[in-house]
Design an enzyme around this catalytic site. Structure first.
Site, PDB file in Angstrom:
ATOM      1  N   ARG A 232     -14.585 -45.548  12.384  1.00 11.32           N
ATOM      2  CA  ARG A 232     -14.452 -46.034  11.024  1.00 11.32           C
ATOM      3  C   ARG A 232     -13.481 -47.203  11.022  1.00 11.32           C
ATOM      4  NH1 ARG A 232     -18.388 -43.809  10.142  1.00 11.32           N
ATOM      5  NH2 ARG A 232     -18.875 -42.145   8.667  1.00 11.32           N
ATOM      6  N   GLU A 261     -16.282 -52.682   4.786  1.00 11.71           N
ATOM      7  CA  GLU A 261     -17.663 -53.077   5.043  1.00 11.71           C
ATOM      8  C   GLU A 261     -18.529 -52.864   3.795  1.00 11.71           C
ATOM      9  OE1 GLU A 261     -17.949 -50.420   8.523  1.00 11.71           O
ATOM     10  OE2 GLU A 261     -19.511 -49.338   7.433  1.00 11.71           O
ATOM     11  N   HIS A 279     -22.479 -51.850  11.558  1.00 13.27           N
ATOM     12  CA  HIS A 279     -22.484 -50.379  11.505  1.00 13.27           C
ATOM     13  C   HIS A 279     -23.855 -49.818  11.926  1.00 13.27           C
ATOM     14  CE1 HIS A 279     -20.418 -46.713   9.437  1.00 13.27           C
ATOM     15  NE2 HIS A 279     -21.188 -46.337  10.438  1.00 13.27           N
TER      16      HIS A 279
HETATM   17  C1  8YV Z   1     -24.133 -43.711   9.901  1.00  9.46           C
HETATM   18  C2  8YV Z   1     -21.991 -42.850  10.886  1.00  9.46           C
HETATM   19  O1  8YV Z   1     -24.397 -45.047  10.076  1.00  9.46           O
HETATM   20  O2  8YV Z   1     -22.620 -40.647  11.296  1.00  9.46           O
HETATM   21  C3  8YV Z   1     -21.756 -41.392  10.916  1.00  9.46           C
HETATM   22  O3  8YV Z   1     -20.641 -40.980  10.554  1.00  9.46           O
HETATM   23  O4  8YV Z   1     -21.122 -43.624  10.720  1.00  9.46           O
HETATM   24  C4  8YV Z   1     -23.353 -43.358  11.104  1.00  9.46           C
HETATM   25  O5  8YV Z   1     -24.096 -42.528  11.902  1.00  9.46           O
HETATM   26  C5  8YV Z   1     -23.536 -43.572   8.547  1.00  9.46           C
HETATM   27  O6  8YV Z   1     -23.042 -42.302   8.293  1.00  9.46           O
HETATM   28  C6  8YV Z   1     -24.576 -43.888   7.501  1.00  9.46           C
HETATM   29  O7  8YV Z   1     -25.570 -42.906   7.456  1.00  9.46           O
END
Ligand code: 8YV
Length: 313
Positions: A232, A261, A279
């Site tokens: 993150r 973001e 991302h």
């Molecule tokens: C996804 C992520 O892009 O799983 C996570 O925590 O950051 C990613 O796999 C995000 O959650 C959007 O679905």
């Protein structure tokens, strides 16, 4: 199978998953609305479940506004955008999508690492701009055999480590507690940063980990060090990172996530010692389908049996 329950879908899912939801439930898609907030208010009395992409905020106010809510099914393993404390207080289950994305996110971590060491993005531009006709591309840095540090030795951290073993790297890690793994543990992040060549961040977001990687850690990583972030944006002090990159305090960074973001600061985009991706850690057709299916299965299970597959509270 039709289940007479109402599901609020707050973000875009893969088509097959949206179709599954549409076939099974009465669905309400706030992400398609011009004013999602107003729309949610107009249907809130009837909603039984929320399906939402990680990163989309599910605030305590929103949870309190939906009196019959039973589950918030988060599409992603990270659920830092959901107010889990309020959900628990309101007797609402929160679920996430662990494991099904381990391989994908680990693959992305390796891709970013190799791209930044080998300067692949600039090399690609160099060729396309026909500069090869006049000179050779500058030499880059060897990755194999370096010391690789992982911040966060959870499921994805372990999957990354397995891949990095193939590069004959010495693998080390920092996490809150020592894990039952063969890699060298550092109880202090500072000491890990000082020891390794690459620091790969894969620890959950949220208040507890905010700015864990600050200017001091970047100083310790040093001028030959590389930072990879697929966790993150909040885990890294982005301003401090930009300064470290501008002043060659670290050598380079591969970043898939950012503090605010999808906004990425211009002065980060201008740097040539970074590789930046929007991302995409888990973003393949196959993995997003598996994640979406787990979201759907959690909602079905909760609304039919009052239990879930992957709860976080
Ligand atoms: C996804 C992520 O892009 O799983 C996570 O925590 O950051 C990613 O796999 C995000 O959650 C959007 O679905």
């Amino acid at each position: 199978m039709k289940i007479e329950k109402n599901v609020l879908i707050m973000s875009l899912f893969p088509n097959e998953i949206t179709q599954l939801f549409d076939q099974t439930f009465n669905t309400f898609k706030s992400y398609e609305q011009e004013n999602p907030e107003k729309f949610i208010e107009s249907v809130s009395d009837n909603i039984d479940a929320i399906a939402v992409m990680g990163g989309t905020k599910v605030s305590s106010e929103l949870i309190k506004k939906i009196p019959n809510l039973k589950i918030i099914a988060n599409y992603g393993v990270g659920y830092d955008a959901v107010d889990v404390d309020q959900a628990t207080l309101s007797n609402v289950k929160v679920t996430n999508t662990p494991d099904v994305l381990n391989d994908e996110v680990a693959d992305t971590a390796v891709a970013l690492t190799l791209c930044v060491y080998k300067n692949i993005s600039s090399a690609n531009n160099f060729l396309l701009e026909k500069k090869w006709l006049k000179s050779e591309f500058p030499l880059s840095k060897k990755f194999s055999g370096t010391k690789f540090g992982i911040l966060g030795m959870g499921r994805i951290g372990k999957t990354i480590a397995k891949r990095i073993e193939a590069f004959n790297c010495e693998i080390c890690y920092h996490s809150r507690n020592e894990k039952d793994v063969k890699y060298k543990f550092f109880s202090k992040l500072e000491e890990l940063a000082e020891y390794v060549d690459t620091l790969c961040v894969i620890t959950p977001g949220g208040e507890e980990t905010k700015h864990l990687v600050n200017s001091n850690i970047l100083q310790k990583l040093g001028k030959n060090g590389f930072l990879i972030n697929i966790a993150r944006g909040s885990v890294i002090d982005q301003q401090a990172l930009i300064q470290a990159l501008q002043n060659n305090i670290i050598c380079g960074a591969g970043l898939d996530v950012f503090e605010n973001e999808p906004n990425v600061p211009d002065n980060l985009m201008k740097l040539d010692n970074v590789i930046l991706t929007p991302h995409i850690g888990s973003a393949t057709v196959e993995t997003r389908y598996d994640m979406g299916k787990l979201v759907y299965d959690n909602v079905v299970k909760m609304l039919t049996t009052n239990s879930t597959i992957s709860p976080v509270n």
